[in-house]
Write a protein that holds these residues in place. Structure first.
Motif, PDB file in Angstrom:
ATOM      1  N   TYR A  82      -0.089  10.734   3.165  1.00 10.79           N
ATOM      2  CA  TYR A  82      -0.471  10.665   1.753  1.00 10.79           C
ATOM      3  C   TYR A  82      -0.476   9.221   1.264  1.00 10.79           C
ATOM      4  N   ILE A  83       0.503   8.435   1.690  1.00 12.46           N
ATOM      5  CA  ILE A  83       0.547   7.023   1.306  1.00 12.46           C
ATOM      6  C   ILE A  83      -0.684   6.289   1.822  1.00 12.46           C
ATOM      7  N   LEU A  84      -1.017   6.503   3.093  1.00  7.58           N
ATOM      8  CA  LEU A  84      -2.170   5.817   3.679  1.00  7.58           C
ATOM      9  C   LEU A  84      -3.467   6.217   2.979  1.00  7.58           C
ATOM     10  N   GLN A  85      -3.588   7.487   2.658  1.00  8.55           N
ATOM     11  CA  GLN A  85      -4.798   7.952   1.974  1.00  8.55           C
ATOM     12  C   GLN A  85      -4.888   7.327   0.577  1.00  8.55           C
ATOM     13  N   ALA A  86      -3.768   7.209  -0.124  1.00  9.43           N
ATOM     14  CA  ALA A  86      -3.773   6.657  -1.479  1.00  9.43           C
ATOM     15  C   ALA A  86      -4.164   5.188  -1.485  1.00  9.43           C
ATOM     16  N   VAL A  87      -3.630   4.393  -0.569  1.00  6.39           N
ATOM     17  CA  VAL A  87      -3.957   2.965  -0.576  1.00  6.39           C
ATOM     18  C   VAL A  87      -5.396   2.722  -0.118  1.00  6.39           C
ATOM     19  N   ARG A  88      -5.891   3.551   0.788  1.00  7.60           N
ATOM     20  CA  ARG A  88      -7.304   3.415   1.200  1.00  7.60           C
ATOM     21  C   ARG A  88      -8.239   3.714   0.027  1.00  7.60           C
ATOM     22  N   GLN A  89      -7.877   4.699  -0.778  1.00  7.92           N
ATOM     23  CA  GLN A  89      -8.702   5.035  -1.941  1.00  7.92           C
ATOM     24  C   GLN A  89      -8.695   3.932  -2.984  1.00  7.92           C
ATOM     25  N   HIS A  90      -7.762   3.016  -2.888  1.00  7.89           N
ATOM     26  CA  HIS A  90      -7.697   1.886  -3.821  1.00  7.89           C
ATOM     27  C   HIS A  90      -8.262   0.605  -3.204  1.00  7.89           C
ATOM     28  N   GLY A  91      -9.146   0.780  -2.239  1.00  4.48           N
ATOM     29  CA  GLY A  91      -9.908  -0.344  -1.714  1.00  4.48           C
ATOM     30  C   GLY A  91      -9.219  -1.207  -0.679  1.00  4.48           C
ATOM     31  N   VAL A  92      -8.121  -0.747  -0.100  1.00  8.98           N
ATOM     32  CA  VAL A  92      -7.409  -1.539   0.909  1.00  8.98           C
ATOM     33  C   VAL A  92      -8.056  -1.316   2.272  1.00  8.98           C
ATOM     34  N   GLU A  94      -8.322  -1.435   6.507  1.00  9.19           N
ATOM     35  CA  GLU A  94      -7.397  -1.042   7.561  1.00  9.19           C
ATOM     36  C   GLU A  94      -6.611  -2.241   8.105  1.00  9.19           C
ATOM     37  N   GLU A  95      -7.259  -3.399   8.183  1.00  5.31           N
ATOM     38  CA  GLU A  95      -6.566  -4.574   8.706  1.00  5.31           C
ATOM     39  C   GLU A  95      -5.485  -5.096   7.769  1.00  5.31           C
ATOM     40  N   ASP A  96      -5.458  -4.587   6.538  1.00 10.33           N
ATOM     41  CA  ASP A  96      -4.436  -5.004   5.577  1.00 10.33           C
ATOM     42  C   ASP A  96      -3.308  -3.985   5.452  1.00 10.33           C
ATOM     43  N   ILE A  97      -3.242  -3.046   6.418  1.00 12.85           N
ATOM     44  CA  ILE A  97      -2.209  -2.013   6.427  1.00 12.85           C
ATOM     45  C   ILE A  97      -1.436  -2.091   7.737  1.00 12.85           C
ATOM     46  N   THR A  98      -0.124  -2.153   7.638  1.00 12.40           N
ATOM     47  CA  THR A  98       0.743  -2.163   8.816  1.00 12.40           C
ATOM     48  C   THR A  98       1.750  -1.030   8.694  1.00 12.40           C
ATOM     49  N   VAL A  99       1.877  -0.230   9.767  1.00 10.29           N
ATOM     50  CA  VAL A  99       2.761   0.937   9.763  1.00 10.29           C
ATOM     51  C   VAL A  99       3.810   0.774  10.862  1.00 10.29           C
ATOM     52  N   ARG A 100       5.060   1.037  10.499  1.00  9.51           N
ATOM     53  CA  ARG A 100       6.156   1.024  11.466  1.00  9.51           C
ATOM     54  C   ARG A 100       6.950   2.328  11.316  1.00  9.51           C
ATOM     55  N   LYS A 101       7.358   2.912  12.473  1.00  9.85           N
ATOM     56  CA  LYS A 101       8.151   4.138  12.457  1.00  9.85           C
ATOM     57  C   LYS A 101       9.387   3.945  13.335  1.00  9.85           C
ATOM     58  N   PHE A 102      10.477   4.629  12.929  1.00  9.71           N
ATOM     59  CA  PHE A 102      11.700   4.555  13.720  1.00  9.71           C
ATOM     60  C   PHE A 102      12.404   5.904  13.675  1.00  9.71           C
ATOM     61  N   LEU A 103      12.670   6.458  14.871  1.00 10.39           N
ATOM     62  CA  LEU A 103      13.330   7.754  14.998  1.00 10.39           C
ATOM     63  C   LEU A 103      14.620   7.567  15.794  1.00 10.39           C
ATOM     64  N   HIS A 104      15.718   8.100  15.262  1.00 11.98           N
ATOM     65  CA  HIS A 104      16.971   8.044  16.001  1.00 11.98           C
ATOM     66  C   HIS A 104      17.805   9.277  15.673  1.00 11.98           C
ATOM     67  N   ARG A 105      18.815   9.513  16.529  1.00 12.70           N
ATOM     68  CA  ARG A 105      19.676  10.691  16.362  1.00 12.70           C
ATOM     69  C   ARG A 105      21.108  10.243  16.138  1.00 12.70           C
ATOM     70  N   ASP A 106      21.762  10.888  15.172  1.00 12.09           N
ATOM     71  CA  ASP A 106      23.170  10.657  14.893  1.00 12.09           C
ATOM     72  C   ASP A 106      23.889  11.990  15.033  1.00 12.09           C
ATOM     73  N   VAL A 118       1.446  -3.125   2.810  1.00 14.31           N
ATOM     74  CA  VAL A 118       0.053  -3.160   2.348  1.00 14.31           C
ATOM     75  C   VAL A 118      -0.200  -4.493   1.656  1.00 14.31           C
ATOM     76  N   THR A 119      -1.310  -5.126   2.005  1.00 18.93           N
ATOM     77  CA  THR A 119      -1.728  -6.370   1.359  1.00 18.93           C
ATOM     78  C   THR A 119      -2.890  -6.079   0.427  1.00 18.93           C
ATOM     79  N   PHE A 120      -2.701  -6.388  -0.855  1.00 15.53           N
ATOM     80  CA  PHE A 120      -3.727  -6.154  -1.875  1.00 15.53           C
ATOM     81  C   PHE A 120      -4.349  -7.480  -2.292  1.00 15.53           C
ATOM     82  N   SER A 121      -5.658  -7.432  -2.539  1.00 17.16           N
ATOM     83  CA  SER A 121      -6.353  -8.573  -3.134  1.00 17.16           C
ATOM     84  C   SER A 121      -6.711  -8.309  -4.592  1.00 17.16           C
TER      85      SER A 121
END
Length: 254
Positions: A82-92, A94-106, A118-121
């Motif tokens: 949903y976040i990615l879809q929202a920022v794309r709809q606001h003219g951002v 793909e090269e101005d979007i960076t995604v990082r994920k981290f999964l761990h168990r406790d 996200v980098t906006f102009s």
């Protein structure tokens, strides 16, 4: 600011130095019985140009905890999409979007966090996109403060504009001097950039001094209003030397 003016009569052309020097000294034609003496006017021009930041980077974070990997992955992935879809709809782009994920168990619980930078102009689009995400995702999304900065293209523009404005100022100065002396201003024989400087304003808000914790500080502490981030600016200055050919007033300038 340096307002140095020099008028040369006779002599040789000055030597060009520096990577920005442009030497276009012309040869003076000599004829029998008519040996003109080359005369030059040397002026300096200075200028300062400021540009506000043209880019802003915002960090968006989502996370969740579940007892199985599939549950936590599915929960975070839905909000991330949903976040990615929202920022794309606001003219951002793909090269101005960076995604990082981290999964761990406790112990028996799986934790997954995702971060989108996200980098906006367009700053209006940035404000609207962040408002939409906070409205729709509420507490499940964290929206960081924007970090403003200048793109490489913007920095090049401000540097070039400072140099061009300094040359224009030098030309205007030389034109007024030639009119005052009853001379005709000829073409420039040398343009040289002597000095360049560049500095940036601070993007953080300055804390107001209240003389040791007075009423102003107490009011600020009680309201706890988060100040709006300032948009920093970059300023470039340039100092140039320009040499002009001088001619008698009754001759046409070229």
């Amino acid at each position: 600011m340096d307002n140095k003016i020099r008028l040369f009569t006779g002599g040789t052309q000055p030597t060009s130095v520096g990577p920005f020097a442009v030497n276009e000294a012309e040869q003076v034609e000599t004829r029998p019985g008519n040996r003109p003496s080359p005369r030059e006017l040397h002026v300096t021009g200075t200028a300062e140009v400021s540009y506000p930041a043209d880019r802003a980077s915002v960090r968006l974070s989502v996370g969740n905890n579940k007892t199985t990997v599939n549950e936590v992955t599915s929960s975070v992935s839905r909000r991330l999409e949903y976040i990615l879809q929202a920022v794309r709809q606001h003219g951002v782009r793909e090269e101005d979007i960076t995604v990082r994920k981290f999964l761990h168990r406790d112990q028996e619980v799986y934790h997954m966090n995702a971060e989108v930078t996200v980098t906006f102009s367009d700053f209006d689009q940035m404000e609207h996109a962040c408002s939409v995400l906070l409205e729709k995702l509420d507490r499940s999304v964290s929206v960081g403060q924007p970090r403003f900065f200048h793109s490489a293209e913007c920095l090049n523009r401000v540097r070039q504009s400072a140099c061009v404005s300094a040359v224009e100022n030098a030309q205007q100065k030389a034109s007024r001097i030639s009119q005052l002396l009853g001379q005709s201003l000829g073409a420039p024989t040398l343009v040289r950039e002597d000095e360049t400087r560049e500095w940036r304003s601070h993007g953080e808000d300055d804390e107001e001094e209240d003389g040791g914790g007075g009423r102003r500080g107490q009011e600020a502490a009680s309201t706890q209003v988060t100040p709006l981030p300032r948009i920093p600016s970059v300023t470039a200055s340039s100092r140039v030397s320009v040499y002009f050919r001088m001619r008698d007033g009754n001759r046409k300038k070229y």
